[in-house]
Design a protein around this motif. Structure first.
Motif, PDB file in Angstrom:
ATOM      1  N   ASN A  50     -52.187 -35.749  26.729  1.00 30.88           N
ATOM      2  CA  ASN A  50     -52.263 -35.001  27.983  1.00 30.88           C
ATOM      3  C   ASN A  50     -52.685 -35.990  29.064  1.00 30.88           C
ATOM      4  O   ASN A  50     -53.694 -36.670  28.931  1.00 30.88           O
ATOM      5  CB  ASN A  50     -53.296 -33.880  27.857  1.00 30.88           C
ATOM      6  CG  ASN A  50     -53.476 -33.090  29.137  1.00 30.88           C
ATOM      7  OD1 ASN A  50     -53.569 -33.652  30.222  1.00 30.88           O
ATOM      8  ND2 ASN A  50     -53.537 -31.786  29.008  1.00 30.88           N
ATOM      9  N   SER A  51     -51.884 -36.071  30.117  1.00 28.51           N
ATOM     10  CA  SER A  51     -52.284 -36.906  31.246  1.00 28.51           C
ATOM     11  C   SER A  51     -52.218 -36.062  32.512  1.00 28.51           C
ATOM     12  O   SER A  51     -51.316 -35.240  32.681  1.00 28.51           O
ATOM     13  CB  SER A  51     -51.399 -38.144  31.370  1.00 28.51           C
ATOM     14  OG  SER A  51     -50.053 -37.781  31.570  1.00 28.51           O
ATOM     15  N   CYS A  52     -53.216 -36.250  33.366  1.00 28.39           N
ATOM     16  CA  CYS A  52     -53.311 -35.484  34.605  1.00 28.39           C
ATOM     17  C   CYS A  52     -53.673 -36.428  35.749  1.00 28.39           C
ATOM     18  O   CYS A  52     -54.462 -37.347  35.575  1.00 28.39           O
ATOM     19  CB  CYS A  52     -54.420 -34.441  34.532  1.00 28.39           C
ATOM     20  SG  CYS A  52     -54.154 -33.182  33.303  1.00 28.39           S
ATOM     21  N   PRO A  88     -50.708 -21.716  24.661  1.00 26.33           N
ATOM     22  CA  PRO A  88     -51.426 -21.334  25.888  1.00 26.33           C
ATOM     23  C   PRO A  88     -52.943 -21.403  25.756  1.00 26.33           C
ATOM     24  O   PRO A  88     -53.617 -21.928  26.631  1.00 26.33           O
ATOM     25  CB  PRO A  88     -50.952 -19.905  26.149  1.00 26.33           C
ATOM     26  CG  PRO A  88     -49.605 -19.833  25.501  1.00 26.33           C
ATOM     27  CD  PRO A  88     -49.721 -20.709  24.272  1.00 26.33           C
ATOM     28  N   ALA A  89     -53.506 -20.921  24.661  1.00 31.45           N
ATOM     29  CA  ALA A  89     -54.965 -20.941  24.501  1.00 31.45           C
ATOM     30  C   ALA A  89     -55.485 -22.369  24.436  1.00 31.45           C
ATOM     31  O   ALA A  89     -56.512 -22.699  25.033  1.00 31.45           O
ATOM     32  CB  ALA A  89     -55.363 -20.165  23.250  1.00 31.45           C
ATOM     33  N   GLY A  90     -54.782 -23.251  23.722  1.00 30.79           N
ATOM     34  CA  GLY A  90     -55.202 -24.645  23.629  1.00 30.79           C
ATOM     35  C   GLY A  90     -55.147 -25.352  24.965  1.00 30.79           C
ATOM     36  O   GLY A  90     -56.028 -26.140  25.312  1.00 30.79           O
ATOM     37  N   THR A  91     -54.116 -25.064  25.736  1.00 27.03           N
ATOM     38  CA  THR A  91     -53.976 -25.678  27.059  1.00 27.03           C
ATOM     39  C   THR A  91     -55.098 -25.222  27.979  1.00 27.03           C
ATOM     40  O   THR A  91     -55.689 -26.034  28.702  1.00 27.03           O
ATOM     41  CB  THR A  91     -52.603 -25.332  27.669  1.00 27.03           C
ATOM     42  OG1 THR A  91     -51.584 -25.838  26.807  1.00 27.03           O
ATOM     43  CG2 THR A  91     -52.433 -25.934  29.042  1.00 27.03           C
ATOM     44  N   LEU A  92     -55.411 -23.947  27.978  1.00 27.68           N
ATOM     45  CA  LEU A  92     -56.494 -23.435  28.823  1.00 27.68           C
ATOM     46  C   LEU A  92     -57.827 -24.073  28.441  1.00 27.68           C
ATOM     47  O   LEU A  92     -58.613 -24.454  29.311  1.00 27.68           O
ATOM     48  CB  LEU A  92     -56.585 -21.909  28.714  1.00 27.68           C
ATOM     49  CG  LEU A  92     -55.424 -21.131  29.331  1.00 27.68           C
ATOM     50  CD1 LEU A  92     -55.560 -19.652  29.012  1.00 27.68           C
ATOM     51  CD2 LEU A  92     -55.353 -21.354  30.830  1.00 27.68           C
ATOM     52  N   GLU A  93     -58.091 -24.205  27.151  1.00 26.75           N
ATOM     53  CA  GLU A  93     -59.355 -24.801  26.695  1.00 26.75           C
ATOM     54  C   GLU A  93     -59.433 -26.272  27.103  1.00 26.75           C
ATOM     55  O   GLU A  93     -60.474 -26.745  27.545  1.00 26.75           O
ATOM     56  CB  GLU A  93     -59.498 -24.651  25.175  1.00 26.75           C
ATOM     57  CG  GLU A  93     -60.872 -25.021  24.670  1.00 26.75           C
ATOM     58  CD  GLU A  93     -61.984 -24.184  25.290  1.00 26.75           C
ATOM     59  OE1 GLU A  93     -63.075 -24.758  25.539  1.00 26.75           O
ATOM     60  OE2 GLU A  93     -61.794 -22.991  25.547  1.00 26.75           O
ATOM     61  N   THR A  94     -58.330 -26.990  26.977  1.00 26.16           N
ATOM     62  CA  THR A  94     -58.298 -28.400  27.376  1.00 26.16           C
ATOM     63  C   THR A  94     -58.546 -28.535  28.872  1.00 26.16           C
ATOM     64  O   THR A  94     -59.301 -29.401  29.311  1.00 26.16           O
ATOM     65  CB  THR A  94     -56.951 -29.044  26.991  1.00 26.16           C
ATOM     66  OG1 THR A  94     -56.815 -28.972  25.570  1.00 26.16           O
ATOM     67  CG2 THR A  94     -56.888 -30.494  27.429  1.00 26.16           C
ATOM     68  N   ASN A  95     -57.924 -27.687  29.667  1.00 30.62           N
ATOM     69  CA  ASN A  95     -58.131 -27.742  31.118  1.00 30.62           C
ATOM     70  C   ASN A  95     -59.594 -27.476  31.479  1.00 30.62           C
ATOM     71  O   ASN A  95     -60.140 -28.125  32.371  1.00 30.62           O
ATOM     72  CB  ASN A  95     -57.215 -26.770  31.843  1.00 30.62           C
ATOM     73  CG  ASN A  95     -55.772 -27.235  31.862  1.00 30.62           C
ATOM     74  OD1 ASN A  95     -55.484 -28.388  31.582  1.00 30.62           O
ATOM     75  ND2 ASN A  95     -54.873 -26.336  32.172  1.00 30.62           N
ATOM     76  N   LYS A  96     -60.239 -26.537  30.792  1.00 31.32           N
ATOM     77  CA  LYS A  96     -61.664 -26.277  31.038  1.00 31.32           C
ATOM     78  C   LYS A  96     -62.497 -27.523  30.728  1.00 31.32           C
ATOM     79  O   LYS A  96     -63.410 -27.878  31.470  1.00 31.32           O
ATOM     80  CB  LYS A  96     -62.150 -25.114  30.164  1.00 31.32           C
ATOM     81  CG  LYS A  96     -61.699 -23.765  30.609  1.00 31.32           C
ATOM     82  CD  LYS A  96     -62.262 -22.704  29.657  1.00 31.32           C
ATOM     83  CE  LYS A  96     -61.589 -21.377  29.861  1.00 31.32           C
ATOM     84  NZ  LYS A  96     -62.050 -20.383  28.868  1.00 31.32           N
ATOM     85  N   THR A  97     -62.168 -28.196  29.616  1.00 36.10           N
ATOM     86  CA  THR A  97     -62.887 -29.403  29.228  1.00 36.10           C
ATOM     87  C   THR A  97     -62.694 -30.505  30.261  1.00 36.10           C
ATOM     88  O   THR A  97     -63.643 -31.192  30.644  1.00 36.10           O
ATOM     89  CB  THR A  97     -62.422 -29.882  27.834  1.00 36.10           C
ATOM     90  OG1 THR A  97     -62.652 -28.832  26.899  1.00 36.10           O
ATOM     91  CG2 THR A  97     -63.161 -31.137  27.398  1.00 36.10           C
ATOM     92  N   MET A  99     -62.002 -30.176  33.467  1.00 37.95           N
ATOM     93  CA  MET A  99     -62.728 -29.849  34.691  1.00 37.95           C
ATOM     94  C   MET A  99     -64.226 -30.095  34.514  1.00 37.95           C
ATOM     95  O   MET A  99     -64.890 -30.573  35.433  1.00 37.95           O
ATOM     96  CB  MET A  99     -62.455 -28.400  35.113  1.00 37.95           C
ATOM     97  CG  MET A  99     -61.039 -28.186  35.628  1.00 37.95           C
ATOM     98  SD  MET A  99     -60.525 -29.332  36.942  1.00 37.95           S
ATOM     99  CE  MET A  99     -61.669 -28.926  38.235  1.00 37.95           C
ATOM    100  N   LYS A 100     -64.761 -29.795  33.337  1.00 42.35           N
ATOM    101  CA  LYS A 100     -66.181 -30.049  33.061  1.00 42.35           C
ATOM    102  C   LYS A 100     -66.482 -31.545  33.216  1.00 42.35           C
ATOM    103  O   LYS A 100     -67.452 -31.926  33.868  1.00 42.35           O
ATOM    104  CB  LYS A 100     -66.524 -29.577  31.652  1.00 42.35           C
ATOM    105  CG  LYS A 100     -67.950 -29.852  31.245  1.00 42.35           C
ATOM    106  CD  LYS A 100     -68.191 -29.404  29.813  1.00 42.35           C
ATOM    107  CE  LYS A 100     -69.523 -29.905  29.321  1.00 42.35           C
ATOM    108  NZ  LYS A 100     -69.704 -29.654  27.895  1.00 42.35           N
ATOM    109  N   HIS A 101     -65.625 -32.398  32.631  1.00 47.19           N
ATOM    110  CA  HIS A 101     -65.823 -33.845  32.728  1.00 47.19           C
ATOM    111  C   HIS A 101     -65.695 -34.323  34.174  1.00 47.19           C
ATOM    112  O   HIS A 101     -66.469 -35.159  34.627  1.00 47.19           O
ATOM    113  CB  HIS A 101     -64.834 -34.594  31.837  1.00 47.19           C
ATOM    114  CG  HIS A 101     -65.174 -34.526  30.388  1.00 47.19           C
ATOM    115  ND1 HIS A 101     -66.212 -35.223  29.824  1.00 47.19           N
ATOM    116  CD2 HIS A 101     -64.627 -33.820  29.382  1.00 47.19           C
ATOM    117  CE1 HIS A 101     -66.285 -34.973  28.537  1.00 47.19           C
ATOM    118  NE2 HIS A 101     -65.334 -34.106  28.240  1.00 47.19           N
TER     119      HIS A 101
END
Length: 109
Positions: A50-52, A88-97, A99-101
């Protein structure tokens, strides 16, 4: 990760966070190996990338833009219907992580 009707999968990820000179932030999460996270018998090590890129909008004041690329291979035989239900659930959890970082890094700056 245990999902009904699937062999157990696990992940071992490396996070890279790069603050760019233009103020944007590049984040990359990818599968890696690590001595403290060995592969386990009977568990499939899935592959994830995953790259953002996060940057402030050039046209809208106070808006952060995010461009994201995700590649995931859960490995093993997997019916497409289960894959589509799990992503979808995995993507949402990764995005939360992520944003936390990012918020932690922002507070440290």
């Amino acid at each position: 990760v245990k999902v009904p009707c699937m062999t157990v999968r696990d992940h071992c990820w490396k996070y890279t966070i790069d603050r760019r000179p233009d103020g944007s932030i590049f984040v990359c999460i990818r599968t890696t190996t690590h001595p403290e996270c060995p592969e386990k018998p009977g568990v499939i090590r899935a592959y994830y990338y995953n790259s953002c890129l996060f940057k402030m909008s050039e046209t809208e004041e106070g808006i952060m833009e995010m461009t994201e690329f995700i590649f995931q291979d859960l490995k093993g035989g997997l019916p497409p219907s289960l894959l589509n239900a799990a992503l979808p659930a995995g993507t949402l959890e990764t995005n939360k992580t992520e944003m936390k970082h990012l918020l932690t890094k922002k507070a440290e700056a």
